[in-house]
Scaffold this active site. Structure first.
Site, PDB file in Angstrom:
ATOM      1  N   ASP A 222       3.764  13.623  14.291  1.00  0.00           N
ATOM      2  CA  ASP A 222       3.473  14.213  13.046  1.00  0.00           C
ATOM      3  C   ASP A 222       4.464  14.289  12.016  1.00  0.00           C
ATOM      4  OD1 ASP A 222       1.848  14.888  10.417  1.00  0.00           O
ATOM      5  OD2 ASP A 222      -0.016  14.131  11.383  1.00  0.00           O
ATOM      6  N   GLY A 246       8.670  14.411  13.239  1.00  0.00           N
ATOM      7  CA  GLY A 246       9.406  13.332  12.641  1.00  0.00           C
ATOM      8  C   GLY A 246       8.317  13.148  11.312  1.00  0.00           C
ATOM      9  N   ASP A 247       9.468  12.328  10.416  1.00  0.00           N
ATOM     10  CA  ASP A 247       8.655  11.613   9.253  1.00  0.00           C
ATOM     11  C   ASP A 247       8.625   9.667   9.593  1.00  0.00           C
ATOM     12  OD1 ASP A 247       8.263  10.415   6.658  1.00  0.00           O
ATOM     13  OD2 ASP A 247      10.080  11.328   5.726  1.00  0.00           O
ATOM     14  N   PHE A 248       6.763   8.961   9.278  1.00  0.00           N
ATOM     15  CA  PHE A 248       6.844   8.007   9.652  1.00  0.00           C
ATOM     16  C   PHE A 248       7.764   6.723   8.678  1.00  0.00           C
ATOM     17  CE2 PHE A 248       2.549   9.315   8.344  1.00  0.00           C
ATOM     18  CZ  PHE A 248       2.713   9.092   7.532  1.00  0.00           C
ATOM     19  N   HIS A 266      -4.522   4.712   5.034  1.00  0.00           N
ATOM     20  CA  HIS A 266      -5.416   4.750   3.560  1.00  0.00           C
ATOM     21  C   HIS A 266      -5.141   5.592   2.876  1.00  0.00           C
ATOM     22  CE1 HIS A 266      -8.677   7.954   4.708  1.00  0.00           C
ATOM     23  NE2 HIS A 266      -6.847   8.291   4.981  1.00  0.00           N
TER      24      HIS A 266
HETATM   25  C1  LIG Z   1      -5.471  11.948   7.160  1.00  0.00           C
HETATM   26  S1  LIG Z   1      -4.915  13.125   8.453  1.00  0.00           S
HETATM   27  C2  LIG Z   1      -5.115  11.711   9.747  1.00  0.00           C
HETATM   28  C3  LIG Z   1      -4.480  12.445  11.186  1.00  0.00           C
HETATM   29  C4  LIG Z   1      -5.546  11.779  12.215  1.00  0.00           C
HETATM   30  N1  LIG Z   1      -4.554  10.429  12.305  1.00  0.00           N
HETATM   31  C5  LIG Z   1      -6.413  11.476  12.086  1.00  0.00           C
HETATM   32  O1  LIG Z   1      -6.641  10.151  12.720  1.00  0.00           O
HETATM   33  O2  LIG Z   1      -7.117  12.597  12.371  1.00  0.00           O
HETATM   34  C6  LIG Z   1      -3.012  12.079   8.134  1.00  0.00           C
HETATM   35  C7  LIG Z   1      -1.460  12.402   8.857  1.00  0.00           C
HETATM   36  O3  LIG Z   1      -0.362  12.081   7.820  1.00  0.00           O
HETATM   37  C8  LIG Z   1       0.628  13.657   8.623  1.00  0.00           C
HETATM   38  N2  LIG Z   1       1.453  12.753   7.824  1.00  0.00           N
HETATM   39  C9  LIG Z   1       1.771  12.587   6.081  1.00  0.00           C
HETATM   40  N3  LIG Z   1       2.395  12.373   5.922  1.00  0.00           N
HETATM   41  C10 LIG Z   1       3.314  12.277   6.996  1.00  0.00           C
HETATM   42  C11 LIG Z   1       5.306  11.532   7.174  1.00  0.00           C
HETATM   43  N4  LIG Z   1       5.770  12.031   6.116  1.00  0.00           N
HETATM   44  N5  LIG Z   1       5.472  11.356   8.252  1.00  0.00           N
HETATM   45  C12 LIG Z   1       4.415  12.157  10.149  1.00  0.00           C
HETATM   46  N6  LIG Z   1       3.378  11.883   9.373  1.00  0.00           N
HETATM   47  C13 LIG Z   1       2.494  12.226   7.938  1.00  0.00           C
HETATM   48  C14 LIG Z   1      -0.293  14.026   7.923  1.00  0.00           C
HETATM   49  O4  LIG Z   1       0.696  15.658   8.236  1.00  0.00           O
HETATM   50  C15 LIG Z   1      -1.464  14.212   8.454  1.00  0.00           C
HETATM   51  O5  LIG Z   1      -1.747  14.510  10.328  1.00  0.00           O
END
Ligand SMILES: C[S@@+](CC[C@H](N)C(=O)[O-])C[C@H]1O[C@@H](n2cnc3c(N)ncnc32)[C@H](O)[C@@H]1O
Length: 357
Positions: A222, A246-248, A266
């Site tokens: 994350d 990291g950045d996905f 979503h």
């Molecule tokens: C709605 S949360 C879901 C968290 C967890 N997977 C859950 O189901 O409770 C979305 C997650 O995506 C992560 N996120 C957003 N942009 C991101 C990016 N560019 N790279 C990695 N993670 C990212 C956020 O930090 C957050 O933890």
């Protein structure tokens, strides 16, 4: 009486159908007034969390007088708000005038094992409510109300406003065990190791899976801020997890056999969701699986569904959306995947089991 979650899930559409029958039986003006005022008890609940009443009552019953004295509050106002919330089964007033938390109310206190207080605080923050309040502007423009109000995207805002970012992470941490447990028990992870949770936040979903499967190894991926609390959240399971910032949109972590994307797709419009999936596709072994955990949009009209509700929240906050099975199939095809199975869980979420091809 404890009712199994799976039964509640099956019963929910029936209960919502009965509620719609009740609404239809009301003079229509009353139905509209009921919907319009539904936000009042929600904000009353938030108020007792915010001023510490829920936490104080978690330590034992108290009269409004005692609450006002202990927490420096206005006694008549405390009494009136608690009287309202007793009608929603949040508190119970005993004959001696003392209020106590019910099993529902205990979830609104911070230090109870069942606490979702941080989600209550998050959903009631002005920077959240403003987006719902300005939903009409989204209807006019298609732009998420959050961006109209704050001039930036939700995740940019969370990254640059530490208090908001921390509250968002805490809110996700508070609710993740509810579906984390359901996912860990709905899918057989015994041959899935290593499991990479991409956008896995502070690691609660992964923790639930590793606790249920003592031989499984994990990777938590994350943004740096989101994983900062991972060591303490993972606790005893920390030794089996590689935590990676990291950045996905740039890459997915390497070396896993199963990739989990829970409440991630979503948040994003199709093009960006395909980018995340394509990065996962590059790392996935031929016999690997991608598990997508989301509430699906209801493909039948005129029904209540958790997916439809979450979709409206996505509409007001981000450029993402909930999707139907067919929409997911299309999205996954663009990234080189097919859906092998859809597994319902005891929570509102389903697991889409996807394979390359
Ligand atoms: C709605 S949360 C879901 C968290 C967890 N997977 C859950 O189901 O409770 C979305 C997650 O995506 C992560 N996120 C957003 N942009 C991101 C990016 N560019 N790279 C990695 N993670 C990212 C956020 O930090 C957050 O933890």
């Amino acid at each position: 009486m404890k009712i199994p979650l799976a039964l509640v899930r099956v019963a929910t559409p029936v209960v919502m159908w009965a509620a719609s029958l009740r609404r239809r039986a009301l003079p229509p003006q009353f139905a509209v007034l009921e919907m319009t005022t539904a936000i009042w008890p929600a904000l009353a609940l938030r108020a007792i969390v915010r001023v510490g009443i829920a936490d104080r009552l978690a330590r034992g019953p108290a009269t409004p007088d005692e609450l006002a004295r202990d927490l420096v509050l206005h006694e008549p106002s405390v009494r009136r708000v608690l009287r309202l919330l007793s009608g929603y089964d949040v508190v119970h007033e005993a004959r001696n005038g003392r209020f106590e938390l019910t099993r529902i109310g205990r979830c609104a206190a911070r230090d109870t094992p069942e606490s979702v207080a941080d989600f209550v605080r998050y959903a009631g923050e002005p920077w959240q409510l403003d987006s719902w309040e300005r939903l009409s502007e989204t209807l006019r423009t298609g732009v998420p109300a959050f961006e109209i109000v704050h001039g930036t995207s939700f995740f940019e805002y969370a990254g640059t406003h530490p208090e908001a970012g921390e509250l968002f992470d805490s809110a996700m941490t508070a609710v993740a065990p509810l579906y984390g447990f359901a996912v860990a028990h709905a899918y057989d992870f015994s041959h899935a190791s290593p499991v990479a949770d991409v956008g896995g936040g502070s690691g609660l979903m992964l923790r639930a899976i590793l606790r249920a499967y003592p031989d499984v190894q994990g990777v938590l991926f994350d943004l740096p801020g989101a994983i900062s609390r991972a060591p303490q959240v993972l606790g005893d399971e920390r030794a089996r997890v590689r935590v990676e910032a990291g950045d996905f949109f740039e890459l997915a972590p390497s070396g896993a056999r199963t990739y989990l994307l829970s409440h991630v797709l979503h948040n994003w419009e199709d093009e960006r969701a395909v980018k995340i999936l394509s990065n996962v596709r590059k790392e996935l072994p031929a016999d690997g699986r991608v598990l997508i955990v989301e509430t699906l949009l209801c493909d039948k009209p005129n029904r209540w569904s958790a997916g439809n509700l979450n979709d409206a929240q996505m509409l007001s906050l981000v450029r993402g959306r909930e999707r139907t099975r067919a929409e997911y199939a299309d999205l996954l095809r663009q990234a080189g995947f097919t859906i092998k199975r859809i597994i319902p869980t005891a929570a509102a979420e389903s697991i889409l089991v996807c394979a390359p091809g």
